[in-house]
Design a protein around this motif. Structure first.
Motif, PDB file in Angstrom:
ATOM      1  N   MET A 246      -9.261   9.934  -9.270  1.00  0.00           N
ATOM      2  CA  MET A 246     -10.259   9.974  -8.064  1.00  0.00           C
ATOM      3  C   MET A 246     -11.239  11.076  -8.157  1.00  0.00           C
ATOM      4  O   MET A 246     -12.275  10.989  -7.905  1.00  0.00           O
ATOM      5  N   LEU A 247     -10.634  12.405  -8.780  1.00  0.00           N
ATOM      6  CA  LEU A 247     -11.661  13.435  -9.058  1.00  0.00           C
ATOM      7  C   LEU A 247     -12.662  13.058 -10.051  1.00  0.00           C
ATOM      8  O   LEU A 247     -13.814  13.390  -9.750  1.00  0.00           O
ATOM      9  N   LEU A 248     -12.183  12.382 -11.055  1.00  0.00           N
ATOM     10  CA  LEU A 248     -13.230  12.106 -12.144  1.00  0.00           C
ATOM     11  C   LEU A 248     -14.216  11.048 -11.635  1.00  0.00           C
ATOM     12  O   LEU A 248     -15.650  11.265 -11.707  1.00  0.00           O
ATOM     13  N   GLY A 249     -13.809   9.954 -10.749  1.00  0.00           N
ATOM     14  CA  GLY A 249     -14.677   9.133 -10.290  1.00  0.00           C
ATOM     15  C   GLY A 249     -15.827   9.643  -9.408  1.00  0.00           C
ATOM     16  O   GLY A 249     -16.910   9.337  -9.347  1.00  0.00           O
ATOM     17  N   ALA A 250     -15.167  10.607  -8.524  1.00  0.00           N
ATOM     18  CA  ALA A 250     -16.209  11.192  -7.598  1.00  0.00           C
ATOM     19  C   ALA A 250     -17.041  11.902  -8.534  1.00  0.00           C
ATOM     20  O   ALA A 250     -18.426  12.130  -8.069  1.00  0.00           O
ATOM     21  N   PHE A 251     -16.685  12.798  -9.405  1.00  0.00           N
ATOM     22  CA  PHE A 251     -17.728  13.761 -10.339  1.00  0.00           C
ATOM     23  C   PHE A 251     -18.526  12.876 -10.942  1.00  0.00           C
ATOM     24  O   PHE A 251     -19.712  13.251 -11.140  1.00  0.00           O
ATOM     25  N   VAL A 252     -18.344  11.802 -11.486  1.00  0.00           N
ATOM     26  CA  VAL A 252     -19.259  10.938 -12.178  1.00  0.00           C
ATOM     27  C   VAL A 252     -20.351  10.238 -11.292  1.00  0.00           C
ATOM     28  O   VAL A 252     -21.354  10.473 -11.662  1.00  0.00           O
ATOM     29  N   LEU A 253     -20.022   9.936 -10.279  1.00  0.00           N
ATOM     30  CA  LEU A 253     -20.853   9.321  -9.428  1.00  0.00           C
ATOM     31  C   LEU A 253     -21.962  10.565  -8.781  1.00  0.00           C
ATOM     32  O   LEU A 253     -23.112  10.380  -8.692  1.00  0.00           O
ATOM     33  N   GLN A 254     -21.290  11.895  -8.470  1.00  0.00           N
ATOM     34  CA  GLN A 254     -22.090  12.773  -8.337  1.00  0.00           C
ATOM     35  C   GLN A 254     -22.988  13.196  -9.509  1.00  0.00           C
ATOM     36  O   GLN A 254     -24.295  13.791  -9.361  1.00  0.00           O
ATOM     37  N   GLY A 255     -22.557  13.093 -10.507  1.00  0.00           N
ATOM     38  CA  GLY A 255     -23.224  13.335 -12.039  1.00  0.00           C
ATOM     39  C   GLY A 255     -24.498  12.365 -11.953  1.00  0.00           C
ATOM     40  O   GLY A 255     -25.772  12.881 -12.398  1.00  0.00           O
ATOM     41  N   LEU A 256     -24.432  11.208 -11.676  1.00  0.00           N
ATOM     42  CA  LEU A 256     -25.489  10.296 -11.555  1.00  0.00           C
ATOM     43  C   LEU A 256     -26.527  10.489 -10.272  1.00  0.00           C
ATOM     44  O   LEU A 256     -27.743  10.604 -10.842  1.00  0.00           O
ATOM     45  N   ALA A 257     -25.952  11.078  -9.263  1.00  0.00           N
ATOM     46  CA  ALA A 257     -26.870  11.349  -8.054  1.00  0.00           C
ATOM     47  C   ALA A 257     -27.717  12.536  -8.519  1.00  0.00           C
ATOM     48  O   ALA A 257     -28.978  12.896  -8.545  1.00  0.00           O
ATOM     49  N   LEU A 437     -21.179   7.327  -1.841  1.00  0.00           N
ATOM     50  CA  LEU A 437     -20.022   6.511  -2.620  1.00  0.00           C
ATOM     51  C   LEU A 437     -18.919   7.064  -2.776  1.00  0.00           C
ATOM     52  O   LEU A 437     -17.827   6.761  -3.046  1.00  0.00           O
ATOM     53  N   SER A 438     -19.134   8.547  -3.308  1.00  0.00           N
ATOM     54  CA  SER A 438     -18.127   9.426  -4.018  1.00  0.00           C
ATOM     55  C   SER A 438     -17.163   9.734  -2.887  1.00  0.00           C
ATOM     56  O   SER A 438     -15.921  10.485  -3.421  1.00  0.00           O
ATOM     57  N   VAL A 439     -17.510   9.896  -1.572  1.00  0.00           N
ATOM     58  CA  VAL A 439     -16.558  10.558  -0.605  1.00  0.00           C
ATOM     59  C   VAL A 439     -15.234   9.714  -0.444  1.00  0.00           C
ATOM     60  O   VAL A 439     -14.266  10.539  -0.235  1.00  0.00           O
ATOM     61  N   PRO A 440     -15.139   8.447  -0.421  1.00  0.00           N
ATOM     62  CA  PRO A 440     -13.982   7.901  -0.066  1.00  0.00           C
ATOM     63  C   PRO A 440     -12.982   8.285  -1.592  1.00  0.00           C
ATOM     64  O   PRO A 440     -11.869   8.462  -1.013  1.00  0.00           O
ATOM     65  N   LEU A 441     -13.460   8.413  -2.676  1.00  0.00           N
ATOM     66  CA  LEU A 441     -12.540   8.912  -3.735  1.00  0.00           C
ATOM     67  C   LEU A 441     -12.035  10.261  -3.746  1.00  0.00           C
ATOM     68  O   LEU A 441     -11.087  10.479  -3.685  1.00  0.00           O
ATOM     69  N   ILE A 442     -12.970  11.336  -3.028  1.00  0.00           N
ATOM     70  CA  ILE A 442     -12.311  12.533  -2.702  1.00  0.00           C
ATOM     71  C   ILE A 442     -11.371  12.478  -1.472  1.00  0.00           C
ATOM     72  O   ILE A 442     -10.387  13.181  -1.569  1.00  0.00           O
ATOM     73  N   VAL A 443     -11.617  11.657  -0.571  1.00  0.00           N
ATOM     74  CA  VAL A 443     -10.759  11.665   0.670  1.00  0.00           C
ATOM     75  C   VAL A 443      -9.094  11.109  -0.084  1.00  0.00           C
ATOM     76  O   VAL A 443      -8.178  11.518   0.492  1.00  0.00           O
ATOM     77  N   ARG A 444      -9.046  10.091  -0.959  1.00  0.00           N
ATOM     78  CA  ARG A 444      -8.044   9.933  -1.667  1.00  0.00           C
ATOM     79  C   ARG A 444      -7.399  10.570  -2.697  1.00  0.00           C
ATOM     80  O   ARG A 444      -6.258  10.359  -3.159  1.00  0.00           O
ATOM     81  N   TYR A 445      -8.025  11.574  -3.002  1.00  0.00           N
ATOM     82  CA  TYR A 445      -7.588  12.732  -3.934  1.00  0.00           C
ATOM     83  C   TYR A 445      -6.145  13.277  -3.391  1.00  0.00           C
ATOM     84  O   TYR A 445      -6.094  13.714  -2.147  1.00  0.00           O
ATOM     85  N   PRO A 446      -5.333  13.143  -4.096  1.00  0.00           N
ATOM     86  CA  PRO A 446      -3.896  13.739  -3.548  1.00  0.00           C
ATOM     87  C   PRO A 446      -3.342  15.056  -3.340  1.00  0.00           C
ATOM     88  O   PRO A 446      -2.245  15.260  -2.716  1.00  0.00           O
ATOM     89  N   LEU A 447      -3.937  15.891  -4.358  1.00  0.00           N
ATOM     90  CA  LEU A 447      -3.288  17.215  -4.516  1.00  0.00           C
ATOM     91  C   LEU A 447      -3.801  18.024  -3.576  1.00  0.00           C
ATOM     92  O   LEU A 447      -4.938  18.206  -3.001  1.00  0.00           O
ATOM     93  N   ARG A 448      -2.673  19.020  -3.106  1.00  0.00           N
ATOM     94  CA  ARG A 448      -3.118  20.013  -2.036  1.00  0.00           C
ATOM     95  C   ARG A 448      -2.649  20.990  -2.632  1.00  0.00           C
ATOM     96  O   ARG A 448      -1.793  21.289  -3.564  1.00  0.00           O
ATOM     97  N   ARG A 449      -2.729  22.362  -1.984  1.00  0.00           N
ATOM     98  CA  ARG A 449      -2.172  23.524  -2.121  1.00  0.00           C
ATOM     99  C   ARG A 449      -0.832  23.561  -2.521  1.00  0.00           C
ATOM    100  O   ARG A 449      -0.217  24.282  -3.467  1.00  0.00           O
ATOM    101  N   ASN A 450      -0.132  22.791  -1.813  1.00  0.00           N
ATOM    102  CA  ASN A 450       1.620  22.627  -1.823  1.00  0.00           C
ATOM    103  C   ASN A 450       2.032  21.663  -3.061  1.00  0.00           C
ATOM    104  O   ASN A 450       3.385  21.181  -2.705  1.00  0.00           O
ATOM    105  N   SER A 451       1.005  21.116  -3.744  1.00  0.00           N
ATOM    106  CA  SER A 451       1.297  19.863  -4.578  1.00  0.00           C
ATOM    107  C   SER A 451       1.881  20.295  -5.976  1.00  0.00           C
ATOM    108  O   SER A 451       1.877  19.630  -6.912  1.00  0.00           O
ATOM    109  N   SER A 452       2.738  21.553  -5.910  1.00  0.00           N
ATOM    110  CA  SER A 452       3.777  21.801  -7.123  1.00  0.00           C
ATOM    111  C   SER A 452       4.887  20.902  -7.508  1.00  0.00           C
ATOM    112  O   SER A 452       5.178  20.825  -8.665  1.00  0.00           O
ATOM    113  N   ASP A 453       5.455  20.117  -6.365  1.00  0.00           N
ATOM    114  CA  ASP A 453       6.247  18.960  -6.952  1.00  0.00           C
ATOM    115  C   ASP A 453       5.625  17.692  -7.498  1.00  0.00           C
ATOM    116  O   ASP A 453       4.555  17.212  -6.856  1.00  0.00           O
TER     117      ASP A 453
END
Length: 463
Positions: A246-257, A437-453
């Protein structure tokens, strides 16, 4: 396999020396990320007379090579870290070789035919891209090994992006100014390349010292993978880590932009704003707000989360980009206001995903049982550089569709209205669409501050 010291409840803060050394590396990455995207296509089309599509094809070849070589460099980086305890050797090699390759790229002999000059630039840029990856892949892997702390990583990457923003401003505005001060185009591009190359080499060498501060030890019985398995390891990392995808996909789309806007700046300045020198003003308008806003995006990340800030920055960038469609009707000073808003957003679009990447690497290590920092760094570098460069290629396609006329004597050419329209579309509509187009990928990015598990991603994915 690389092991890190076990994390504690309150890890010690990063030393200022480490933060400064690491941040200085962004001077070099700013130069190589900015100037080729800004002037290389223009150098090919308006100095050497290479057709727009052919110029784009040369860049595509270099980026395909990036995709091929970066995972292998990631393997070598992990191997050096496991066997020698440091990734620094590769970083130093890149720091030494990149300045030479960069100078050669912009010194095609004028006595050669156009086709031979194009091949000269293609070969030299291929060498430059390889040298840059030797530094960039381990550089990206380091934050995950410098600290385990969520907020310390944000601090480290915020400093990096502030330096990156300064570097983009200096090279984006200063590079064309050096070129114009050369007396002739050939001398000007050579002067630009020599000064830029020297600054890149010094900054990258200084930054390589940060690798000595990474908390790494050699695991007993660790056996690094063979080079042939490096590519399978890269694919495996993408398959097992939803966060990375998700993170790489969003970043690549934004790199294109951003690559589109970067490549289009010189053309818009020359043909729409009627001032080749206006590209320096455009860059000042873009990057000056980024210097102010990078710490603000860091504060938003600490308060609301990195992914929240990333989405906000992306939407703001899209709004600013779409406002530039006004260039169809007017080319007044208002343009710099829209570009300034895009610059404020750009700071968040750079700092926040880079601060999120170490979290992805640490999360993958927790789930996978061993570090793949170099491998993931190679995958990230391939995506990052390819996105920016392919943005330039998309702009050359837009130019070709619009009927842009390439010439080694651009002053004797009048561009058709369709070519001017293509420049505006490539500078505004296409970047805005890619950012959204990158926004839906960021929304689906699963890690949060408490994602140590390590099971949190599985739960988020519904596994």
């Amino acid at each position: 396999m690389i092991c890190r010291w076990p994390s504690v409840t309150e890890p010690p803060p990063l030393r200022r020396r480490t933060v400064i050394r690491y941040g200085i590396g962004s001077v070099g990455t700013a130069a190589f990320g900015t100037l080729p995207g800004l002037v290389l296509v223009y150098y090919l089309t308006d100095t050497l007379g290479v057709p727009a599509l052919a110029a784009g094809a040369l860049i595509v070849v270099a980026k395909i090579w990036d995709v091929v070589i970066d995972p292998a460099i990631g393997f070598v980086s992990d191997r050096l870290a496991a066997v020698r305890g440091s990734r620094r050797q590769l970083m130093v090699l890149g720091a030494i070789s990149l300045p030479v390759a960069f100078v050669v790229t912009f010194s095609a002999p004028g006595t050669l035919p156009t086709a031979a000059q194009a091949l000269w630039v293609a070969a030299a840029f291929l060498f430059s891209a390889t040298a840059f990856s030797l530094f960039q892949v381990p550089f990206i892997a380091l934050p995950a090994e410098l600290t385990d702390d969520y907020d310390q990583r944000t601090r480290l990457l915020t400093v990096r992006v502030v330096v990156l923003s300064v570097g983009i401003l200096v090279f984006g505005a200063g590079g064309p100014a050096l070129r114009d001060a050369g007396g002739s185009e050939a001398v000007g591009y050579l002067l630009m390349a020599v000064v830029t190359g020297a600054l890149m080499g010094v900054s990258m060498w200084v930054s390589s010292r940060a690798a000595d501060d990474a908390r790494q030890v050699v695991a007993d019985g660790a056996v690094p993978m063979s080079p042939a398995r490096a590519y399978w390891a890269a694919i495996a990392a993408l398959r097992r880590s939803r966060a990375l995808r998700m993170l790489l996909g969003a970043f690549v789309l934004q790199g294109l932009a951003t690559g589109l806007m970067l490549a289009g700046a010189q053309y818009v300045a020359t043909w729409v704003l009627d001032s080749e020198a206006a590209v320096s003003a455009l860059f000042t308008a873009l990057i000056a707000p980024a210097l102010i806003c990078a710490p603000l995006w860091g504060a938003i990340a600490r308060r609301r989360g990195k992914e929240y800030g990333f989405i906000a920055a992306t939407v703001l960038f899209a709004v600013a980009a779409i406002s530039l469609t006004g260039l169809w009707w007017s080319s007044g000073v208002w343009v710099y206001g829209s570009v300034a808003i895009a610059g404020a957003a750009y700071a968040g679009m750079q700092s926040l995903p880079l601060a999120m990447l170490p979290d992805v690497i640490g999360h993958d290590e927790a789930r996978h049982g061993e570090s793949s920092a170099g491998t993931i760094g190679g995958v990230w570098t391939a995506g990052e550089t390819s996105g920016m460069a392919l943005g330039s290629v998309l702009f050359t396609v837009a130019l070709a569709v619009g009927g842009y006329i390439s010439s080694d004597e651009p002053g004797a050419v009048t561009q058709p209205g369709s070519a001017l329209d293509a420049m505006v579309v490539g500078f505004s509509v296409l970047p805005a669409a890619l950012a959204l187009l990158s926004v839906p990928l960021i929304v689906r990015y699963p890690l949060r501050r408490n994602s140590s598990d390590p099971r949190s991603e599985e739960r988020a994915a519904g596994d």
